[in-house]
Design a protein around this motif. Structure first.
Motif, short mmCIF file in Angstrom:
data_model
loop_
_atom_site.label_atom_id
_atom_site.label_comp_id
_atom_site.label_asym_id
_atom_site.label_seq_id
_atom_site.Cartn_x
_atom_site.Cartn_y
_atom_site.Cartn_z
N ASP A 198 1.03 -1.24 0.02
CA ASP A 198 0.07 -0.11 0.08
C ASP A 198 0.75 1.16 0.04
O ASP A 198 0.52 2.21 -0.82
CB ASP A 198 -0.86 0.04 1.32
CG ASP A 198 -1.83 -1.15 1.25
OD1 ASP A 198 -2.37 -1.55 0.26
OD2 ASP A 198 -2.19 -1.63 2.29
N ARG A 199 1.76 1.17 0.68
CA ARG A 199 2.61 2.44 0.94
C ARG A 199 3.73 2.72 -0.23
O ARG A 199 3.68 4.03 -0.79
CB ARG A 199 3.68 2.19 2.20
CG ARG A 199 4.76 3.48 2.41
CD ARG A 199 3.90 4.59 2.85
NE ARG A 199 4.76 5.66 3.18
CZ ARG A 199 5.58 5.90 4.39
NH1 ARG A 199 5.05 5.11 5.36
NH2 ARG A 199 6.01 7.00 4.34
N VAL A 200 4.01 1.36 -0.89
CA VAL A 200 4.79 1.86 -2.11
C VAL A 200 3.98 2.23 -3.24
O VAL A 200 4.18 3.34 -4.00
CB VAL A 200 5.46 0.36 -2.59
CG1 VAL A 200 6.00 0.39 -4.21
CG2 VAL A 200 6.51 0.04 -1.62
N LEU A 201 2.77 1.69 -3.40
CA LEU A 201 2.01 2.20 -4.45
C LEU A 201 1.21 3.69 -4.15
O LEU A 201 1.15 4.47 -5.22
CB LEU A 201 0.53 1.17 -4.65
CG LEU A 201 0.91 -0.20 -4.90
CD1 LEU A 201 -0.25 -0.95 -4.75
CD2 LEU A 201 1.58 -0.14 -6.37
N GLU A 202 1.10 3.96 -3.12
CA GLU A 202 0.75 5.46 -2.68
C GLU A 202 1.83 6.35 -3.07
O GLU A 202 1.77 7.43 -3.59
CB GLU A 202 0.20 5.62 -1.19
CG GLU A 202 -0.36 6.91 -0.95
CD GLU A 202 -1.41 7.40 -1.51
OE1 GLU A 202 -1.43 8.56 -1.71
OE2 GLU A 202 -2.15 6.47 -2.03
#
Length: 244
Positions: free
Chosen positions: A214-218
């Motif tokens: 989630d953090r990478v994609l955001e």
């Protein structure tokens, strides 16, 4: 170190100062790091003044621990020293205009800073890297009187850790996801799902949301997620690191 919940006072570093001897040790360790062709394309600015730390904190996403830390080191990718050497010698330095040399400057800076982090740990000091120092590179350069052909790569808050700050150890990807033998194998991505579960559990324990994916994609969604750093190429050109 993690962000504290709003209902609790900020913490992270104790008030003890980092001595000049300790600073000298950190920089000595940094200077022992590898450097491409011995060019040594980095410098570091040690900031202790509370007002200047507050100014830098405001430029770096208002992260309060920057002000709280007794020492804030701003690591500089520094092509200026070599350029000035060439000017004094009356010789060209055209290779400094190319991406390879700019990359070398940033790589040298990162290697040096990581050596300093290891040295800090040996002295009982805690550290926090601050990439947000690149959010406003021109203003940071002005605040530190950086000369042409230099740019702040990142900051490093340094101080004695608060023993009451239970930051835990953030899990990393398993080796099976990052270690490839002989040839790169994208099948290693299969390990990410299990890692996401571990990170979600860790984050929940510390009141933080989301899994690693989630953090990478955001973070990589688009320029709007880059806190101004999508303009870094133009900032490099203004600072005299054109990177052809």
């Amino acid at each position: 170190m993690r962000a504290r919940r709003p209902s609790r006072p900020p913490a992270g570093f104790r008030p003890r100062e980092v001595s000049d001897d300790e600073l000298t040790t950190l920089v000595a360790a940094a200077q022992s790091a590898p450097t491409s062709s011995n060019l040594q394309l980095w410098s570091v600015v040690a900031v202790r003044d509370p007002d200047r730390k507050a100014q830098l904190a405001a430029l770096a996403a208002n992260q309060a621990f920057i002000v709280q830390a007794p020492l804030f080191l701003v690591w500089i990718a520094d092509l200026g020293r070599a350029r000035r050497l060439a000017d004094r010698a009356g010789t060209p330095a055209a290779a400094a205009d190319y991406l390879e040399t700019t990359l070398t400057g940033f790589i040298d800076t990162a290697l040096a800073a990581q050596n300093a982090v290891v040295a800090a740990a040996s002295l009982g000091l805690g550290t926090v890297f601050v990439g947000a120092i690149r959010n406003h590179p021109d203003q940071v350069a002005a605040a530190l009187a950086l000369p042409p052909h230099t740019i702040a790569a990142f900051g490093l808050a340094v101080g004695e850790p608060d023993p009451g700050e239970n930051a835990g150890v953030k899990p990393r990807l398993p080796q099976a996801a990052v270690l490839h033998r002989e040839l790169y194998d994208t099948a290693a991505d299969a390990h990410v799902a299990t890692y996401d579960e571990r990170v979600s559990t860790h984050n929940t324990a510390f009141g933080l949301p989301g899994a690693w994916s989630d953090r990478v994609l955001e973070r990589l969604k688009g320029p709007e997620s880059m806190a101004g750093r999508h303009q870094l190429r133009s900032a490099l050109e203004r600072r005299g690191l054109p990177s052809r």
